[in-house]
Design a protein around this motif. Structure first.
Motif, PDB file in Angstrom:
ATOM      1  N   GLN A  32       0.840  -1.201   0.000  1.00 23.13           N
ATOM      2  CA  GLN A  32       0.000   0.000   0.000  1.00 23.13           C
ATOM      3  C   GLN A  32       0.869   1.243   0.000  1.00 23.13           C
ATOM      4  O   GLN A  32       1.870   1.332   0.704  1.00 23.13           O
ATOM      5  CB  GLN A  32      -0.913   0.001   1.225  1.00 23.13           C
ATOM      6  N   ARG A  33       0.456   2.217  -0.803  1.00 25.99           N
ATOM      7  CA  ARG A  33       1.167   3.484  -0.881  1.00 25.99           C
ATOM      8  C   ARG A  33       0.213   4.624  -0.527  1.00 25.99           C
ATOM      9  O   ARG A  33      -0.902   4.695  -1.049  1.00 25.99           O
ATOM     10  CB  ARG A  33       1.720   3.711  -2.289  1.00 25.99           C
ATOM     11  N   ASP A  34       0.595   5.517   0.371  1.00 21.95           N
ATOM     12  CA  ASP A  34      -0.191   6.681   0.773  1.00 21.95           C
ATOM     13  C   ASP A  34       0.560   7.942   0.367  1.00 21.95           C
ATOM     14  O   ASP A  34       1.786   8.024   0.538  1.00 21.95           O
ATOM     15  CB  ASP A  34      -0.420   6.698   2.287  1.00 21.95           C
ATOM     16  N   SER A  35      -0.194   8.925  -0.150  1.00 19.96           N
ATOM     17  CA  SER A  35       0.426  10.191  -0.522  1.00 19.96           C
ATOM     18  C   SER A  35      -0.507  11.339  -0.158  1.00 19.96           C
ATOM     19  O   SER A  35      -1.728  11.189  -0.141  1.00 19.96           O
ATOM     20  CB  SER A  35       0.746  10.232  -2.016  1.00 19.96           C
ATOM     21  N   VAL A  36       0.064  12.502   0.163  1.00 20.78           N
ATOM     22  CA  VAL A  36      -0.676  13.695   0.557  1.00 20.78           C
ATOM     23  C   VAL A  36      -0.248  14.846  -0.335  1.00 20.78           C
ATOM     24  O   VAL A  36       0.952  15.062  -0.556  1.00 20.78           O
ATOM     25  CB  VAL A  36      -0.418  14.044   2.034  1.00 20.78           C
ATOM     26  N   SER A  37      -1.246  15.584  -0.840  1.00 23.65           N
ATOM     27  CA  SER A  37      -0.978  16.762  -1.656  1.00 23.65           C
ATOM     28  C   SER A  37      -1.644  17.963  -0.989  1.00 23.65           C
ATOM     29  O   SER A  37      -2.865  17.985  -0.808  1.00 23.65           O
ATOM     30  CB  SER A  37      -1.516  16.568  -3.079  1.00 23.65           C
ATOM     31  N   SER A  87      -5.351  16.942  -0.346  1.00 30.75           N
ATOM     32  CA  SER A  87      -5.879  15.687  -0.878  1.00 30.75           C
ATOM     33  C   SER A  87      -5.000  14.535  -0.424  1.00 30.75           C
ATOM     34  O   SER A  87      -3.773  14.643  -0.415  1.00 30.75           O
ATOM     35  CB  SER A  87      -5.942  15.728  -2.405  1.00 30.75           C
ATOM     36  N   ILE A  88      -5.617  13.451  -0.033  1.00 31.68           N
ATOM     37  CA  ILE A  88      -4.928  12.236   0.421  1.00 31.68           C
ATOM     38  C   ILE A  88      -5.314  11.107  -0.512  1.00 31.68           C
ATOM     39  O   ILE A  88      -6.500  10.852  -0.737  1.00 31.68           O
ATOM     40  CB  ILE A  88      -5.318  11.890   1.867  1.00 31.68           C
ATOM     41  N   SER A  89      -4.305  10.417  -1.063  1.00 33.38           N
ATOM     42  CA  SER A  89      -4.581   9.312  -1.984  1.00 33.38           C
ATOM     43  C   SER A  89      -3.903   8.045  -1.484  1.00 33.38           C
ATOM     44  O   SER A  89      -2.803   8.094  -0.933  1.00 33.38           O
ATOM     45  CB  SER A  89      -4.088   9.647  -3.396  1.00 33.38           C
ATOM     46  N   LYS A  90      -4.565   6.924  -1.672  1.00 31.87           N
ATOM     47  CA  LYS A  90      -4.035   5.610  -1.309  1.00 31.87           C
ATOM     48  C   LYS A  90      -4.074   4.724  -2.540  1.00 31.87           C
ATOM     49  O   LYS A  90      -5.045   4.718  -3.281  1.00 31.87           O
ATOM     50  CB  LYS A  90      -4.851   4.976  -0.184  1.00 31.87           C
ATOM     51  N   SER A  91      -2.985   3.944  -2.728  1.00 34.76           N
ATOM     52  CA  SER A  91      -2.899   3.053  -3.877  1.00 34.76           C
ATOM     53  C   SER A  91      -2.109   1.813  -3.487  1.00 34.76           C
ATOM     54  O   SER A  91      -1.459   1.771  -2.435  1.00 34.76           O
ATOM     55  CB  SER A  91      -2.232   3.763  -5.058  1.00 34.76           C
TER      56      SER A  91
END
Length: 684
Positions: A542-547, A554-558
């Motif tokens: 799992q990869r989490d990123s914050v913009s 915005s927070i995205s998970k992939s």
């Protein structure tokens, strides 16, 4: 849905709720501090009538209910707030704001116990309550801006790189099973590393101190002896593994149908060694065996030749040594077919040696190029062909080596059903170049004998494998590729892939690395770590990123496939922690083959066991005179062989001249007698 209407509606609801909270709190202030408001002339009849009607609801009957109602409405408005996320806002400051605000908001009721004018009490109460209200509002507003996704929690990505591992104990009559613990999403679980098919080869990697011997090899020796394996052990630092195997055999000897014998080869302490002839004539069926033996011994002495195989000045010494070995094999049915006799015979003068060798038909093809060079007086070429072999083997001309190599206490067929053996061969790190070459010859000859059908199951353990050379057709790669059906389990201990490339060459090192089915590795670096990481494959992570921008966050998970154990993690493994892959069997499939775990050793029990180990006993007391006598005897044997064979050649020539058909040709050949007398065989 993120539409403009929804956002505006949400804001209106929040504003209305917060306004309602302030309205309730204001009415509470008016009722509680009515004397002060009356003194300030801030009252009116219509207002009083409205408050009387509102008070009938029961909300303002006491001091606490309206304050809690206002606080509840404030909390509802804060729940719907959506502030811009800020990664600099911390939980601690939010807790301080809210805690201090609640304390002031609820404790302000103590102002009514002051002995002061109603105006002072009212101002104090409303001021403290209002300050508490504002602090709660500020803390709650910051709470909505708090970045709830903490990306710094697992900075090394440890939890993401964990994966399920085999937790069952899968044991059979051949397996090696190591107890371990592993991390799965932050939880420590018990597991087993099950090498259920050791016949597919086991490669043990790890830099010095990684725990190869203590955590892996000692368990292989223990479990295979317990299960009745015949065994060969290459003990690089004699007698660490030898002592272990000796005591394990004393413990488990009842598990064998035919009791195995324990043999040791050791060149330093001759009182604790048996004697064995690696060129045993009974095990050499044809000249190809002599070729493999000569190639092994010369490449073991000259490691740089490994990369030059096929060159003229590499193959010529090998052919010459092959001729010497095979001649002694055929001479009186191998009476003097030992490596010491080979070394001494090779040092003979050419005019004595060549006539003797030419009498053996099978080696004429091998010896003809050397004879031609000698006859044509090409001494520089001849020395280039032969001297390298003579110089290399001269390093083995030692009374201690001659003593061990010229005896015949046992044969190398360790998995003979009628005579099983456990053989330990010790090396010395200070003399590895000399001892390693001799041990390589032992191992090369043994591999051919054990890799046969109808033999017992056997286990071969090579600690610090690159310190010996086992090449050729019957080398270690051939053993790994073909010995599975013959129940030969091979364990190779190396420190790093680069070490294997340096000593064996890139091609053979790649074959050895890729042909093994089981692999277990401690800390390694560089190309070795990269290869292992690729071999273990990838897992879904799992990869989490914050913009964060000027107006929103915005927070995205992939999820994506990535290495289960990156090479950087393999490079930093602690001692006792291992990664690797196991090979399964058609009758027993293993779905979870990869592992990354810490092997569990009972250190106290192992130490107590080692403290009670018996030392390897003295096998045969040997005096310096015995060693010297054996050394001189070998030299005398070769001297007598040369003397006898030259005498027989002279006699044979004399008989041939006396034959009638040779008398008529005497005059014809007399003109050439001077030329012939200048040939290589002057003594004849």
């Amino acid at each position: 849905m993120q539409t403009g209407e929804d956002i505006q509606g949400l804001r209106k609801i929040i504003d209305f709720t917060r306004l309602l909270s302030l309205f309730v709190l204001s009415i509470h202030f008016y009722i509680c501090c009515y004397p002060a408001f009356e003194g300030w002339h801030w009252t009116a009849a219509i207002t009083n009538r409205l408050l009387v009607n509102i008070s009938k609801t029961g909300l303002f009957n006491d001091m606490l209910k309206p304050k809690l109602a206002a606080l509840l409405l404030l909390a509802v408005s804060l729940l719907g707030a959506k502030g811009k996320k800020d990664e600099k806002i911390g939980k601690d400051i939010i807790a301080v704001y809210i805690g201090a605000g609640l304390l002031l908001y609820l404790s302000s009721i103590l102002c009514f116990y002051l002995n002061a004018a109603p105006t002072i009490i009212a101002i104090s109460y409303m001021g403290i309550t209002g300050l508490g209200y504002l602090l709660v509002l500020t803390g709650g507003g910051r709470l909505s801006r708090l970045l709830k996704l903490n990306l710094q929690k697992d900075i090394f990505n440890n939890e993401n790189e964990t994966f399920p591992q085999e937790e069952r104990l899968l044991e059979n009559e051949y397996s090696v099973n190591l107890p371990a613990k592993y991390n799965l999403k932050g939880k420590i679980r018990n597991s087993w590393i099950n090498f259920i098919n050791p016949f597919r080869g086991l490669l043990v990697l790890g830099t010095p101190g990684a725990g190869k011997t203590y955590f892996v090899i000692r368990h292989i020796i223990d479990q295979h002896i317990k299960k009745g394996f015949s065994m060969f052990i290459y003990d690089f630092k004699f007698d660490d593994l030898t002592k272990l195997a000796y005591n394990k055999l004393k413990l488990y000897w009842r598990n064998y149908k035919v009791k195995p014998k324990f043999y040791i080869i050791n060149f330093d302490d001759l009182s604790k060694t048996h004697r064995c002839n690696p060129l045993d004539p009974q095990s050499m069926d044809d000249i190809t065996d002599a070729t493999e033996a000569s190639r092994t011994i010369l490449l073991g002495l000259n490691r740089e030749w490994i990369r030059k195989q096929g060159d003229f000045f590499v193959e010529s010494p090998i052919n010459f040594l092959t001729a010497i070995i095979w001649y002694l094999r055929k001479y009186e049915d191998g009476k003097y077919c030992t490596l010491p006799h080979v070394i001494e015979l090779m040092q003979a003068d050419y005019e004595e040696l060549f006539p003797i060798l030419m009498e053996q038909e099978e080696i004429k093809v091998l010896i003809n190029p050397f004879v031609s060079a000698y006859q044509n007086k090409a001494k520089e070429q001849l020395e280039g062909q032969i001297a390298s072999a003579k110089i290399s083997l001269a390093r083995l001309s030692s009374p201690q080596l001659y003593y061990v190599l010229s005896g015949n206490d046992f044969t190398l067929d360790i998995n003979n059903p009628e005579d099983p053996k456990i053989v330990c061969m010790g090396n010395n790190p200070q003399k590895v170049q000399v001892y390693g070459a001799v041990l390589s010859l032992y191992i090369s000859r043994m591999i051919k004998l054990v890799n046969q059908k109808g033999k017992l199951k056997s286990s071969h353990i090579y600690d610090e494998f690159p310190t010996i050379y086992v090449g050729g057709g019957s080398g270690i790669d051939g053993l790994l590729a073909t010995a599975r059906s013959n129940k030969v389990a091979t364990t190779l201990g190396i420190q790093d892939y680069s070490q294997l490339k340096k000593d064996y060459g890139r091609e053979q090192a790649e074959v050895i690395m890729n042909i093994v089915g089981n692999i277990i590795s401690g800390q390694v670096t560089g190309d070795t770590a990269k290869q292992l990481s690729e071999r273990m494959g990838k897992i879904m992570q799992q990869r989490d990123s914050v913009s964060i921008n000027g107006s929103d966050t915005s927070i995205s998970k992939s999820t994506q496939l990535d290495h289960a154990v990156p090479s950087s993690k393999i490079s930093s493994l602690s001692s006792g922690v291992f990664v690797g892959m196991v090979a399964d069997d058609p009758s027993e499939n293993i779905a979870l083959k990869a592992f990354h775990s810490e092997i569990q050793n009972n250190h106290a029990a192992i130490q107590a066991e080692e403290d009670n180990y018996q030392q390897v006993p003295t096998i045969n007391p040997v005096s310096p005179d015995d060693i010297r006598e054996n050394y001189l005897m070998v030299k005398a044997d070769v001297h007598n062989l040369i003397k006898t064979e030259l005498k027989n050649l002279k006699l044979r020539k004399s008989v041939e001249k006396m034959l009638p058909e040779n008398r008529n040709t005497d005059n014809e050949t007399s003109t050439n007698s001077t030329t012939e007398s200048q040939g290589p065989f002057i003594i004849l």
